[in-house]
Design a protein around this motif. Structure first.
Motif, PDB file in Angstrom:
ATOM      1  N   SER A  15      37.291  32.630  38.293  1.00  0.00           N
ATOM      2  CA  SER A  15      38.040  33.797  38.741  1.00  0.00           C
ATOM      3  C   SER A  15      39.538  33.494  38.790  1.00  0.00           C
ATOM      4  O   SER A  15      40.367  34.308  38.367  1.00  0.00           O
ATOM      5  CB  SER A  15      37.536  34.228  40.119  1.00  0.00           C
ATOM      6  N   PHE A  16      39.891  32.325  39.279  1.00  0.00           N
ATOM      7  CA  PHE A  16      41.291  31.905  39.353  1.00  0.00           C
ATOM      8  C   PHE A  16      41.899  31.835  37.951  1.00  0.00           C
ATOM      9  O   PHE A  16      42.992  32.344  37.704  1.00  0.00           O
ATOM     10  CB  PHE A  16      41.392  30.550  40.062  1.00  0.00           C
ATOM     11  N   VAL A  17      41.181  31.220  37.016  1.00  0.00           N
ATOM     12  CA  VAL A  17      41.660  31.105  35.631  1.00  0.00           C
ATOM     13  C   VAL A  17      41.778  32.492  34.999  1.00  0.00           C
ATOM     14  O   VAL A  17      42.744  32.779  34.286  1.00  0.00           O
ATOM     15  CB  VAL A  17      40.725  30.183  34.808  1.00  0.00           C
ATOM     16  N   PHE A 177      44.784  32.145  44.581  1.00  0.00           N
ATOM     17  CA  PHE A 177      43.487  31.696  45.082  1.00  0.00           C
ATOM     18  C   PHE A 177      42.877  32.776  45.982  1.00  0.00           C
ATOM     19  O   PHE A 177      41.701  33.104  45.864  1.00  0.00           O
ATOM     20  CB  PHE A 177      43.629  30.375  45.843  1.00  0.00           C
ATOM     21  N   ARG A 178      43.700  33.333  46.866  1.00  0.00           N
ATOM     22  CA  ARG A 178      43.224  34.402  47.747  1.00  0.00           C
ATOM     23  C   ARG A 178      42.777  35.617  46.943  1.00  0.00           C
ATOM     24  O   ARG A 178      41.753  36.232  47.221  1.00  0.00           O
ATOM     25  CB  ARG A 178      44.344  34.787  48.716  1.00  0.00           C
ATOM     26  N   GLU A 179      43.537  35.940  45.903  1.00  0.00           N
ATOM     27  CA  GLU A 179      43.181  37.075  45.046  1.00  0.00           C
ATOM     28  C   GLU A 179      41.913  36.773  44.253  1.00  0.00           C
ATOM     29  O   GLU A 179      41.110  37.677  44.011  1.00  0.00           O
ATOM     30  CB  GLU A 179      44.347  37.394  44.105  1.00  0.00           C
ATOM     31  N   ALA A 180      41.709  35.516  43.854  1.00  0.00           N
ATOM     32  CA  ALA A 180      40.473  35.133  43.156  1.00  0.00           C
ATOM     33  C   ALA A 180      39.262  35.378  44.056  1.00  0.00           C
ATOM     34  O   ALA A 180      38.236  35.895  43.598  1.00  0.00           O
ATOM     35  CB  ALA A 180      40.538  33.673  42.717  1.00  0.00           C
ATOM     36  N   LEU A 181      39.378  35.051  45.332  1.00  0.00           N
ATOM     37  CA  LEU A 181      38.283  35.305  46.271  1.00  0.00           C
ATOM     38  C   LEU A 181      38.039  36.804  46.434  1.00  0.00           C
ATOM     39  O   LEU A 181      36.887  37.254  46.441  1.00  0.00           O
ATOM     40  CB  LEU A 181      38.588  34.667  47.630  1.00  0.00           C
ATOM     41  N   ALA A 182      39.113  37.584  46.535  1.00  0.00           N
ATOM     42  CA  ALA A 182      38.967  39.040  46.666  1.00  0.00           C
ATOM     43  C   ALA A 182      38.331  39.636  45.411  1.00  0.00           C
ATOM     44  O   ALA A 182      37.514  40.558  45.493  1.00  0.00           O
ATOM     45  CB  ALA A 182      40.327  39.680  46.928  1.00  0.00           C
ATOM     46  N   LEU A 183      38.678  39.099  44.264  1.00  0.00           N
ATOM     47  CA  LEU A 183      38.107  39.583  43.009  1.00  0.00           C
ATOM     48  C   LEU A 183      36.608  39.275  42.941  1.00  0.00           C
ATOM     49  O   LEU A 183      35.813  40.117  42.520  1.00  0.00           O
ATOM     50  CB  LEU A 183      38.840  38.959  41.822  1.00  0.00           C
ATOM     51  N   ILE A 184      36.219  38.105  43.391  1.00  0.00           N
ATOM     52  CA  ILE A 184      34.796  37.740  43.428  1.00  0.00           C
ATOM     53  C   ILE A 184      34.038  38.682  44.355  1.00  0.00           C
ATOM     54  O   ILE A 184      32.958  39.175  44.010  1.00  0.00           O
ATOM     55  CB  ILE A 184      34.618  36.265  43.868  1.00  0.00           C
ATOM     56  N   VAL A 185      34.600  38.942  45.531  1.00  0.00           N
ATOM     57  CA  VAL A 185      33.956  39.874  46.471  1.00  0.00           C
ATOM     58  C   VAL A 185      33.802  41.235  45.816  1.00  0.00           C
ATOM     59  O   VAL A 185      32.749  41.871  45.928  1.00  0.00           O
ATOM     60  CB  VAL A 185      34.754  39.965  47.792  1.00  0.00           C
ATOM     61  N   PHE A 186      34.830  41.684  45.104  1.00  0.00           N
ATOM     62  CA  PHE A 186      34.721  42.982  44.422  1.00  0.00           C
ATOM     63  C   PHE A 186      33.645  42.950  43.342  1.00  0.00           C
ATOM     64  O   PHE A 186      32.824  43.858  43.247  1.00  0.00           O
ATOM     65  CB  PHE A 186      36.062  43.421  43.817  1.00  0.00           C
ATOM     66  N   PHE A 188      30.980  41.127  43.084  1.00  0.00           N
ATOM     67  CA  PHE A 188      29.634  41.009  43.622  1.00  0.00           C
ATOM     68  C   PHE A 188      29.226  42.187  44.509  1.00  0.00           C
ATOM     69  O   PHE A 188      28.059  42.554  44.543  1.00  0.00           O
ATOM     70  CB  PHE A 188      29.470  39.702  44.386  1.00  0.00           C
ATOM     71  N   PHE A 189      30.194  42.752  45.246  1.00  0.00           N
ATOM     72  CA  PHE A 189      29.844  43.752  46.265  1.00  0.00           C
ATOM     73  C   PHE A 189      30.568  45.083  46.091  1.00  0.00           C
ATOM     74  O   PHE A 189      30.383  45.979  46.899  1.00  0.00           O
ATOM     75  CB  PHE A 189      30.126  43.211  47.667  1.00  0.00           C
ATOM     76  N   ALA A 190      31.407  45.213  45.050  1.00  0.00           N
ATOM     77  CA  ALA A 190      32.183  46.433  44.804  1.00  0.00           C
ATOM     78  C   ALA A 190      32.997  46.825  46.035  1.00  0.00           C
ATOM     79  O   ALA A 190      33.146  47.990  46.364  1.00  0.00           O
ATOM     80  CB  ALA A 190      31.294  47.580  44.361  1.00  0.00           C
ATOM     81  N   TYR A 191      33.542  45.824  46.720  1.00  0.00           N
ATOM     82  CA  TYR A 191      34.402  46.092  47.872  1.00  0.00           C
ATOM     83  C   TYR A 191      35.665  45.298  47.758  1.00  0.00           C
ATOM     84  O   TYR A 191      35.718  44.182  47.464  1.00  0.00           O
ATOM     85  CB  TYR A 191      33.699  45.752  49.184  1.00  0.00           C
TER      86      TYR A 191
END
Length: 191
Positions: A15-17, A177-186, A188-191
Motif C-alpha cells: 500500500s505504501f509503495v 505510512f498513515r495514509e497507507a493504513l487508511a487506504l488498507i482500511v478503505f 478492506f472495509f470501504a470506510y
C-alpha cells in the motif's frame, strides 16, 4: 500468528509503495470548459488559536491559484471541527479572508468529518445540485490516492490536483505510512 503478521506487513508495504508510485502521476491539465469546474478543498488539521495547519493552508492556496487563473469558477471548503475549535472549512475561509478582500464564489460545508463523508458530499450534494459540473478535488498528493479510490467506489468522476505542500523526509514518511493504513482500511472495509 507469524504468517498473519508477515502478511499484514506485506500489505502495508504494498500500500505504501502504491501511494509513492501513484503520487506523482496526477495530470494537472484541467477540463477545457473552465466555467464548469468546481474546486473542492478537503479539510485538514486546525492548529491552536484556530490557525490552518500547513497542510490546510497549502490546499487552500492551491485552490486559490486555480481560481485566480480561471481554471475553476468556485471553491467549496469542506470539513467539520473538533470540540473547542472552528470547523476546518471556517478556518480555511478565514485564511482566505486574511489574504484577499473578495470571497465571492467561495462556499463552506461544515458537517463532514472524514474523506469518505467529503466524497459523499460531492456525490450527494454538489453533483446533484450542479449537474454537468467538473469536480476538482484539491488535497495533498499522498492523500489524493485514497480520494481517487473512494471516488471510484462511489462511482463518481473527480479530477485530483495536489497542493504544493513541501514536507521534510520524516514527515512525508509518517503521512504516507498513515495514509497507507487508511487506504488498507478503505480497501478492506470501504470506510
Amino acid at each position: 500468528v507469524f504468517n498473519s503478521v508477515l502478511l499484514m506487513f506485506a500489505i502495508i508495504i504494498l500500500s505504501f509503495v502504491f501511494i509513492v508510485i501513484k503520487e506523482n502521476q496526477f495530470d494537472e491539465k484541467l477540463t477545457k470548459n473552465k466555467k464548469e469546474n468546481i474546486a473542492v478543498v478537503l479539510g485538514a488539521a486546525v492548529w491552536s488559536d484556530n490557525r490552518p495547519s500547513p497542510s490546510l493552508a497549502a490546499r487552500v492556496d492551491r485552490a486559490l491559484s486555480l481560481l485566480d487563473t480561471g481554471e475553476v469558477n468556485s471553491i467549496f471548503l469542506t470539513g467539520s471541527n473538533a470540540p473547542g475549535e472552528l470547523a476546518e472549512s471556517e478556518v480555511a475561509y478565514h485564511y482566505i479572508k486574511s489574504k484577499r478582500k473578495s470571497t465571492e464564489n467561495i462556499f463552506l460545508e461544515k458537517n463532514t468529518t472524514s474523506t469518505n463523508e467529503q466524497i459523499s458530499f460531492i456525490k450527494d450534494y454538489l453533483l446533484r445540485r450542479d449537474k454537468g459540473k467538473n469536480i476538482i478535488v484539491v488535497s495533498d498528493g499522498y492523500h489524493l490516492i485514497r480520494i481517487i479510490e473512494v471516488s471510484k467506489f462511489h462511482n463518481i468522476k473527480v479530477q485530483a490536483v495536489p497542493s504544493n505542500l513541501s514536507l521534510a523526509f520524516e514527515n512525508a514518511l509518517y503521512f504516507k505510512f498513515r495514509e497507507a493504513l487508511a487506504l488498507i482500511v478503505f480497501w478492506f472495509f470501504a470506510y
